[in-house]
Design a protein around this motif. Structure first.
Motif, PDB file in Angstrom:
ATOM      1  N   ARG A   1      46.571  22.895  36.828  1.00 44.98           N
ATOM      2  CA  ARG A   1      46.546  23.974  35.775  1.00 44.98           C
ATOM      3  C   ARG A   1      45.277  24.859  36.175  1.00 44.98           C
ATOM      4  N   VAL A   2      44.262  24.293  37.069  1.00 44.03           N
ATOM      5  CA  VAL A   2      42.926  24.908  37.000  1.00 44.03           C
ATOM      6  C   VAL A   2      42.547  25.712  38.213  1.00 44.03           C
ATOM      7  N   ILE A   3      42.175  26.721  38.525  1.00 41.92           N
ATOM      8  CA  ILE A   3      41.783  27.417  39.665  1.00 41.92           C
ATOM      9  C   ILE A   3      40.270  27.482  39.747  1.00 41.92           C
ATOM     10  N   PHE A   4      39.589  26.873  40.647  1.00 39.24           N
ATOM     11  CA  PHE A   4      38.033  26.849  40.658  1.00 39.24           C
ATOM     12  C   PHE A   4      37.515  28.231  41.561  1.00 39.24           C
ATOM     13  N   VAL A   5      36.658  28.800  40.983  1.00 39.16           N
ATOM     14  CA  VAL A   5      36.051  29.765  41.959  1.00 39.16           C
ATOM     15  C   VAL A   5      34.666  29.651  41.879  1.00 39.16           C
ATOM     16  N   ARG A   6      33.735  29.775  43.068  1.00 38.74           N
ATOM     17  CA  ARG A   6      32.409  29.821  42.995  1.00 38.74           C
ATOM     18  C   ARG A   6      32.032  31.393  43.004  1.00 38.74           C
ATOM     19  N   ALA A   7      31.514  31.803  42.016  1.00 38.62           N
ATOM     20  CA  ALA A   7      31.181  33.444  41.897  1.00 38.62           C
ATOM     21  C   ALA A   7      30.382  33.488  40.634  1.00 38.62           C
ATOM     22  N   SER A   8      29.840  34.665  40.651  1.00 39.01           N
ATOM     23  CA  SER A   8      29.044  35.103  39.235  1.00 39.01           C
ATOM     24  C   SER A   8      30.204  35.842  38.553  1.00 39.01           C
ATOM     25  N   PHE A   9      29.994  35.804  37.321  1.00 43.11           N
ATOM     26  CA  PHE A   9      30.910  36.175  36.581  1.00 43.11           C
ATOM     27  C   PHE A   9      30.774  38.023  36.433  1.00 43.11           C
ATOM     28  N   ALA A  10      30.020  38.460  36.929  1.00 42.62           N
ATOM     29  CA  ALA A  10      29.699  39.948  36.854  1.00 42.62           C
ATOM     30  C   ALA A  10      30.896  40.823  37.102  1.00 42.62           C
ATOM     31  N   ARG A  11      31.507  40.288  38.622  1.00 42.29           N
ATOM     32  CA  ARG A  11      33.015  41.118  38.662  1.00 42.29           C
ATOM     33  C   ARG A  11      34.215  40.249  38.281  1.00 42.29           C
ATOM     34  N   LEU A  12      34.289  40.054  37.017  1.00 47.87           N
ATOM     35  CA  LEU A  12      35.265  38.964  36.515  1.00 47.87           C
ATOM     36  C   LEU A  12      36.836  39.703  36.655  1.00 47.87           C
ATOM     37  N   ASP A  13      36.684  40.965  36.591  1.00 46.51           N
ATOM     38  CA  ASP A  13      38.217  41.822  36.750  1.00 46.51           C
ATOM     39  C   ASP A  13      38.572  41.363  38.070  1.00 46.51           C
ATOM     40  N   GLU A  14      38.003  41.555  39.150  1.00 42.09           N
ATOM     41  CA  GLU A  14      38.319  41.224  40.359  1.00 42.09           C
ATOM     42  C   GLU A  14      38.807  39.834  40.370  1.00 42.09           C
ATOM     43  N   LEU A  15      38.010  38.991  40.059  1.00 41.96           N
ATOM     44  CA  LEU A  15      38.181  37.698  40.216  1.00 41.96           C
ATOM     45  C   LEU A  15      39.712  36.907  39.350  1.00 41.96           C
ATOM     46  N   VAL A  16      39.683  37.723  38.224  1.00 43.04           N
ATOM     47  CA  VAL A  16      40.937  37.602  37.335  1.00 43.04           C
ATOM     48  C   VAL A  16      42.230  37.985  38.260  1.00 43.04           C
ATOM     49  N   GLU A  17      41.991  39.301  38.853  1.00 47.43           N
ATOM     50  CA  GLU A  17      43.097  39.965  39.400  1.00 47.43           C
ATOM     51  C   GLU A  17      43.507  39.012  40.738  1.00 47.43           C
ATOM     52  N   ASN A  18      42.474  38.608  41.520  1.00 48.09           N
ATOM     53  CA  ASN A  18      42.879  37.769  42.685  1.00 48.09           C
ATOM     54  C   ASN A  18      43.513  36.456  42.266  1.00 48.09           C
ATOM     55  N   ALA A  19      43.127  35.932  41.159  1.00 45.45           N
ATOM     56  CA  ALA A  19      43.726  34.701  40.694  1.00 45.45           C
ATOM     57  C   ALA A  19      45.413  34.896  40.094  1.00 45.45           C
ATOM     58  N   LYS A  20      45.740  36.140  40.231  1.00 48.36           N
ATOM     59  CA  LYS A  20      47.088  36.363  39.679  1.00 48.36           C
ATOM     60  C   LYS A  20      47.426  35.908  38.410  1.00 48.36           C
ATOM     61  N   LEU A  21      46.466  35.913  37.217  1.00 49.28           N
ATOM     62  CA  LEU A  21      46.666  35.197  36.041  1.00 49.28           C
ATOM     63  C   LEU A  21      47.524  36.070  35.137  1.00 49.28           C
ATOM     64  N   GLY A  22      47.399  37.247  35.339  1.00 47.32           N
ATOM     65  CA  GLY A  22      48.075  38.343  34.285  1.00 47.32           C
ATOM     66  C   GLY A  22      46.890  38.360  33.115  1.00 47.32           C
ATOM     67  N   PRO A  23      47.654  39.040  31.793  1.00 50.03           N
ATOM     68  CA  PRO A  23      46.663  39.284  30.770  1.00 50.03           C
ATOM     69  C   PRO A  23      46.207  37.811  30.405  1.00 50.03           C
ATOM     70  N   ILE A  24      45.010  37.983  29.949  1.00 47.18           N
ATOM     71  CA  ILE A  24      43.969  36.587  29.501  1.00 47.18           C
ATOM     72  C   ILE A  24      43.992  36.230  28.383  1.00 47.18           C
ATOM     73  N   SER A  25      44.266  35.216  27.975  1.00 43.97           N
ATOM     74  CA  SER A  25      44.337  34.964  26.294  1.00 43.97           C
ATOM     75  C   SER A  25      43.124  34.379  25.772  1.00 43.97           C
ATOM     76  N   GLY A  26      42.016  34.346  26.460  1.00 48.47           N
ATOM     77  CA  GLY A  26      40.572  33.875  26.062  1.00 48.47           C
ATOM     78  C   GLY A  26      39.685  33.781  27.083  1.00 48.47           C
ATOM     79  N   ILE A  27      38.271  34.232  26.937  1.00 49.02           N
ATOM     80  CA  ILE A  27      37.270  34.004  27.828  1.00 49.02           C
ATOM     81  C   ILE A  27      36.137  33.432  27.165  1.00 49.02           C
TER      82      ILE A  27
END
Ligand SMILES: C[S@@+](CC[C@H](N)C(=O)[O-])C[C@H]1O[C@@H](n2cnc3c(N)ncnc32)[C@H](O)[C@@H]1O
Length: 309
Positions: free
Chosen positions: A75-101
């Motif tokens: 269920r979990v995707i791990f990414v080493r990155a700063s959250f500053a570009r969270l939009d790109e990370l979410v897009e790359n992870a192909k998660l679709g709309p997010i239910s909570g951050i």
């Protein structure tokens, strides 16, 4: 791998996860996974297609979280990155709309307790304070190279330190004799100030850490990205540990919850601003006295929650 008992104890864990996870088949982001304490509780609630994107700047934190969350690895995707570009990370992870951050800001107990990271004024180590390899400049560069006026400003603005100017002067005097290389050199250069010298040390170290890791700017930047990532009803949960961060979160939520922001003298609205978030916590949620007794590092925590409209 250290004993699990030496893992960071998640702060306001039940309250945060209760506020965050409102559908068990949603896609969630833990933007500061650390040792994975909150993430584990999030995963316990997921079912069906529920997924979690787990981020951290610190590769060691990510490794430990992956170990802890092994049973949920599908269920979990791990990414080493700063959250500053969270939009790109979410897009790359192909998660679709997010239910909570979830953002559980700052450093973990493990990072604080490792002398070689240089985060603690109580432990002797290099003056480093970098959260991860994506940060180039260690705190030693700031204390040894910044002009006195800039240092004073840093301690005043990011540390809210009343003795900022005299501390900056004293650091500059010490470094003119020889460069400051260890946290003990820095503590000695700061000296004992005011009635609560420990507080002063914490504030100066906090200011340096914020500057080294660009913490406030990253937080303000990522908050601007949040509404476009969340689905309707999606939750933002932020746990902060000092007033600068908490104020930034509070003001951002207040602004996003407002409609027109034109000054009152303007006869009709020209700003076109509309509310995108709803405040869930009118006042910050703080740990109970029992939680503080069990985990003293939770004492400064303040949690705020908002919902996407
Ligand atoms: C307070 S700890 C989180 C603890 C975690 N909630 C747990 O239960 O173990 C904060 C974590 O956020 C990470 N962090 C801080 N700023 C970050 C950023 N801009 N991007 C990604 N991770 C960050 C730190 O490296 C640290 O591991």
């Amino acid at each position: 791998m250290p004993e699990p008992s030496r893992w960071h104890v998640p702060v306001l864990a039940d309250q945060a996860v209760e506020a965050l996870v409102w559908r068990n088949d949603g896609s969630y982001v833990d933007a500061t996974v650390g040792d994975g304490g909150h993430a584990e509780k999030i995963c316990e609630r997921l079912a069906g297609g529920g997924r979690l994107l787990a981020l951290d700047r610190d590769p060691e934190a990510l490794e430990r979280a992956a170990d802890r969350l092994n049973q949920y690895k599908d269920r979990v995707i791990f990414v080493r990155a700063s959250f500053a570009r969270l939009d790109e990370l979410v897009e790359n992870a192909k998660l679709g709309p997010i239910s909570g951050i979830l953002f559980d800001l700052g450093v973990s107990s493990r990072q604080l307790d490792e002398p070689e990271r240089g985060f603690s004024h109580r432990l002797k180590g290099p003056i480093d304070m970098r959260m991860g390899p994506d940060t180039e400049t260690p705190a030693a560069t700031i204390v040894n190279e910044w002009p006195e006026r800039e240092l004073a400003r840093l301690f005043r603005v990011f540390g809210e330190e009343p003795h900022a100017a005299s501390i900056a002067r004293s650091i500059c005097q010490s470094r003119s004799r020889r460069p400051l290389t260890t946290t003990s050199d820095l503590v000695e250069a700061i000296g004992r100030r005011g009635t609560r010298p420990e507080k002063t040390l914490s504030r100066v170290f906090q200011a340096l850490r914020i500057a080294v890791n660009d913490e406030l700017a990253s937080l303000k930047r990522v908050l601007e990205l949040v509404p476009d990532m969340l689905e309707r009803g999606g939750r933002l949960v932020v746990i902060s540990y000092h007033s600068l961060e908490d104020r930034a979160v509070k003001e951002w939520i207040r602004m996003e919850a407002r409609g027109c922001i034109c000054p009152p003298i303007v006869p009709e609205c020209r700003c076109g601003h509309f509310p995108r978030m709803r405040t869930i916590t009118r006042r910050a949620v703080v740990p109970t006295s029992q939680e503080i007794a069990e985990n003293s590092r939770s004492r400064s925590a303040r949690m705020r929650v908002a919902e996407r409209l």
